[in-house]
Write a protein that holds these residues in place. Structure first.
Motif, PDB file in Angstrom:
ATOM      1  N   GLU A 220       0.821  -1.205   0.000  1.00 12.42           N
ATOM      2  CA  GLU A 220       0.000   0.000   0.000  1.00 12.42           C
ATOM      3  C   GLU A 220       0.856   1.256   0.000  1.00 12.42           C
ATOM      4  N   SER A 221       1.981   1.244   0.718  1.00 12.74           N
ATOM      5  CA  SER A 221       2.806   2.444   0.861  1.00 12.74           C
ATOM      6  C   SER A 221       4.189   2.240   0.265  1.00 12.74           C
ATOM      7  N   ASN A 222       4.756   3.333  -0.287  1.00 17.46           N
ATOM      8  CA  ASN A 222       6.128   3.286  -0.791  1.00 17.46           C
ATOM      9  C   ASN A 222       7.124   3.095   0.350  1.00 17.46           C
ATOM     10  N   ASP A 223       6.668   3.407   1.583  1.00 18.87           N
ATOM     11  CA  ASP A 223       7.543   3.289   2.746  1.00 18.87           C
ATOM     12  C   ASP A 223       7.493   1.895   3.375  1.00 18.87           C
ATOM     13  N   SER A 224       6.678   1.000   2.812  1.00 16.87           N
ATOM     14  CA  SER A 224       6.593  -0.357   3.354  1.00 16.87           C
ATOM     15  C   SER A 224       7.944  -1.052   3.273  1.00 16.87           C
ATOM     16  N   GLN A 225       8.242  -1.845   4.294  1.00 15.51           N
ATOM     17  CA  GLN A 225       9.524  -2.536   4.365  1.00 15.51           C
ATOM     18  C   GLN A 225       9.339  -4.017   4.077  1.00 15.51           C
ATOM     19  N   LEU A 226      10.093  -4.513   3.119  1.00 12.85           N
ATOM     20  CA  LEU A 226      10.059  -5.933   2.775  1.00 12.85           C
ATOM     21  C   LEU A 226      11.427  -6.519   3.092  1.00 12.85           C
ATOM     22  N   THR A 227      11.487  -7.335   4.133  1.00  6.68           N
ATOM     23  CA  THR A 227      12.748  -7.911   4.570  1.00  6.68           C
ATOM     24  C   THR A 227      12.612  -9.426   4.659  1.00  6.68           C
ATOM     25  N   GLN A 228      13.731 -10.104   4.790  1.00  9.02           N
ATOM     26  CA  GLN A 228      13.697 -11.555   4.922  1.00  9.02           C
ATOM     27  C   GLN A 228      13.132 -11.924   6.285  1.00  9.02           C
ATOM     28  N   ARG A 230      12.274 -14.194   9.656  1.00 12.93           N
ATOM     29  CA  ARG A 230      13.033 -15.078  10.531  1.00 12.93           C
ATOM     30  C   ARG A 230      12.770 -16.535  10.163  1.00 12.93           C
ATOM     31  N   LEU A 231      13.774 -17.359  10.369  1.00 10.50           N
ATOM     32  CA  LEU A 231      13.596 -18.784  10.147  1.00 10.50           C
ATOM     33  C   LEU A 231      12.904 -19.380  11.373  1.00 10.50           C
ATOM     34  N   ASP A 232      11.578 -19.483  11.299  1.00 10.92           N
ATOM     35  CA  ASP A 232      10.812 -20.084  12.385  1.00 10.92           C
ATOM     36  C   ASP A 232       9.634 -20.834  11.791  1.00 10.92           C
ATOM     37  N   ARG A 233       8.756 -21.313  12.650  1.00 21.87           N
ATOM     38  CA  ARG A 233       7.646 -22.144  12.164  1.00 21.87           C
ATOM     39  C   ARG A 233       6.681 -21.381  11.280  1.00 21.87           C
ATOM     40  N   HIS A 234       6.554 -20.042  11.499  1.00 22.89           N
ATOM     41  CA  HIS A 234       5.633 -19.263  10.679  1.00 22.89           C
ATOM     42  C   HIS A 234       6.175 -19.020   9.264  1.00 22.89           C
ATOM     43  N   SER A 235       7.478 -19.105   9.103  1.00 19.36           N
ATOM     44  CA  SER A 235       8.067 -18.999   7.760  1.00 19.36           C
ATOM     45  C   SER A 235       8.369 -20.384   7.194  1.00 19.36           C
ATOM     46  N   PHE A 236       7.851 -21.420   7.907  1.00 15.75           N
ATOM     47  CA  PHE A 236       8.098 -22.815   7.523  1.00 15.75           C
ATOM     48  C   PHE A 236       9.587 -23.119   7.437  1.00 15.75           C
ATOM     49  N   HIS A 237      10.395 -22.316   8.176  1.00 16.07           N
ATOM     50  CA  HIS A 237      11.850 -22.489   8.206  1.00 16.07           C
ATOM     51  C   HIS A 237      12.457 -22.443   6.802  1.00 16.07           C
ATOM     52  N   GLN A 238      11.851 -21.595   5.961  1.00 14.75           N
ATOM     53  CA  GLN A 238      12.322 -21.439   4.586  1.00 14.75           C
ATOM     54  C   GLN A 238      13.063 -20.119   4.437  1.00 14.75           C
ATOM     55  N   GLY A 239      14.225 -20.161   3.821  1.00 13.13           N
ATOM     56  CA  GLY A 239      15.017 -18.959   3.648  1.00 13.13           C
ATOM     57  C   GLY A 239      14.474 -17.980   2.642  1.00 13.13           C
ATOM     58  N   HIS A 240      13.471 -18.393   1.844  1.00 10.18           N
ATOM     59  CA  HIS A 240      12.916 -17.484   0.837  1.00 10.18           C
ATOM     60  C   HIS A 240      11.616 -16.842   1.310  1.00 10.18           C
ATOM     61  N   ALA A 241      11.336 -16.880   2.632  1.00 11.80           N
ATOM     62  CA  ALA A 241      10.147 -16.202   3.169  1.00 11.80           C
ATOM     63  C   ALA A 241      10.463 -14.755   3.485  1.00 11.80           C
ATOM     64  N   TYR A 242       9.468 -13.869   3.292  1.00  8.87           N
ATOM     65  CA  TYR A 242       9.673 -12.436   3.489  1.00  8.87           C
ATOM     66  C   TYR A 242       8.668 -11.865   4.477  1.00  8.87           C
ATOM     67  N   LEU A 243       9.077 -10.767   5.122  1.00 12.33           N
ATOM     68  CA  LEU A 243       8.252 -10.079   6.113  1.00 12.33           C
ATOM     69  C   LEU A 243       7.927  -8.689   5.583  1.00 12.33           C
ATOM     70  N   LEU A 244       6.630  -8.361   5.536  1.00 18.45           N
ATOM     71  CA  LEU A 244       6.186  -7.047   5.078  1.00 18.45           C
ATOM     72  C   LEU A 244       5.724  -6.217   6.263  1.00 18.45           C
ATOM     73  N   LYS A 245       6.302  -5.052   6.427  1.00 19.36           N
ATOM     74  CA  LYS A 245       5.901  -4.119   7.489  1.00 19.36           C
ATOM     75  C   LYS A 245       5.462  -2.813   6.870  1.00 19.36           C
ATOM     76  N   ALA A 246       4.392  -2.231   7.445  1.00 19.59           N
ATOM     77  CA  ALA A 246       3.894  -0.954   6.922  1.00 19.59           C
ATOM     78  C   ALA A 246       4.880   0.166   7.259  1.00 19.59           C
TER      79      ALA A 246
END
Length: 246
Positions: A220-228, A230-246
């Motif tokens: 939604e915003s140009n200021d949104s942050q897309l980062t890798q 964490r390797l945990d159960r919510h990312s299925f312990h996959q290194g190609h999972a990303y976290l989006l923050k507003a």
């Protein structure tokens, strides 16, 4: 003057009393609910055939808990149009396996396509833009509860409260412990293709559009942050999972 109730409205009322009587403040006891369910089944049998025996309550300790179902016991009768083609034939197909059509003096009839008939019947319940459907304060649990799978964390078993509105668009709101709309999903058709909008506390995070080339993801915003992530159960312990923050 009297109220004029349409057939659709009567179906809506009957559905509500059978599936969510608390919403109408009616049928508060099990005996009241069983009596209503029995009477509804009797009306169907009176007009379409069959004999209603009784209504069974959910068994104590049923693993389905609050989702356990009441059951109507129905037997064949000579008032059915045929053994295999009648209003009951699409339900519990194995229930009459030991019965014989000849003993009731009725024809066997062709076998009903139960899957197709059930699909057509359920389509009558599908809401539309003119007739939307809303569920408020619906309780949803982790799917592992029904499958009796052990939780890694006890907090996983806590139910979420969900509001759902189905019409021309489908809107889901997951409420936190303070009854705030923690996460939301809005689904509909946008620019001629299926689309999703994901929100957090009422603020849009992400637009998703389905195209012939694949999924288009637009923060939604140009200021949104897309980062890798964490390797945990919510990312299925996959290194190609990303976290989006507003």
């Amino acid at each position: 003057m009297s109220k004029q109730i349409t057939n659709e409205e009567l179906a809506e009322l009957t559905l509500g009393l059978l599936l969510n009587p608390e919403l109408l403040g009616e049928l508060e006891t099990s005996d009241q609910y069983k009596s209503f369910m029995h009477d509804i089944a009797e009306v169907i049998a009176d007009h379409c055939g069959g004999v209603i025996n009784c209504v069974h309550e959910p068994l104590p300790g049923n693993p389905d808990g609050d989702n356990a179902l009441y059951l109507v016991s129905v037997s064949p009768s000579d008032s059915l149009p045929s053994f295999n083609q009648n209003v009951w034939s699409a339900f519990d197909p194995e229930g009459w396996e030991e019965e014989d059509a000849a003993s009731y003096g009725i024809e066997v009839g062709e076998t009903t396509d139960t899957k197709q008939l059930r699909t057509q019947l359920r389509s009558c319940l599908i809401p539309s833009e003119q007739n939307p459907l809303s569920f408020r304060c619906h309780q949803m649990r982790d799917w592992r509860v029904a499958d009796n799978i052990q939780f890694e964390e006890q907090a996983d078993s806590v139910p979420w409260t969900v509001n759902c509105h189905i019409g021309n668009q489908v809107n889901l709101e997951f409420l936190d412990t303070d009854n705030e709309a923690y996460y939301g999903v809005l689904s509909g058709i946008h620019l001629g293709v299926p689309a999703l909008k994901i929100t957090q506390y009422g603020n849009c995070l992400l637009h998703i559009q389905m195209t012939n080339d694949g999924l288009v993801l637009v923060p939604e915003s140009n200021d949104s942050q897309l980062t890798q992530a964490r390797l945990d159960r919510h990312s299925f312990h996959q290194g190609h999972a990303y976290l989006l923050k507003a």
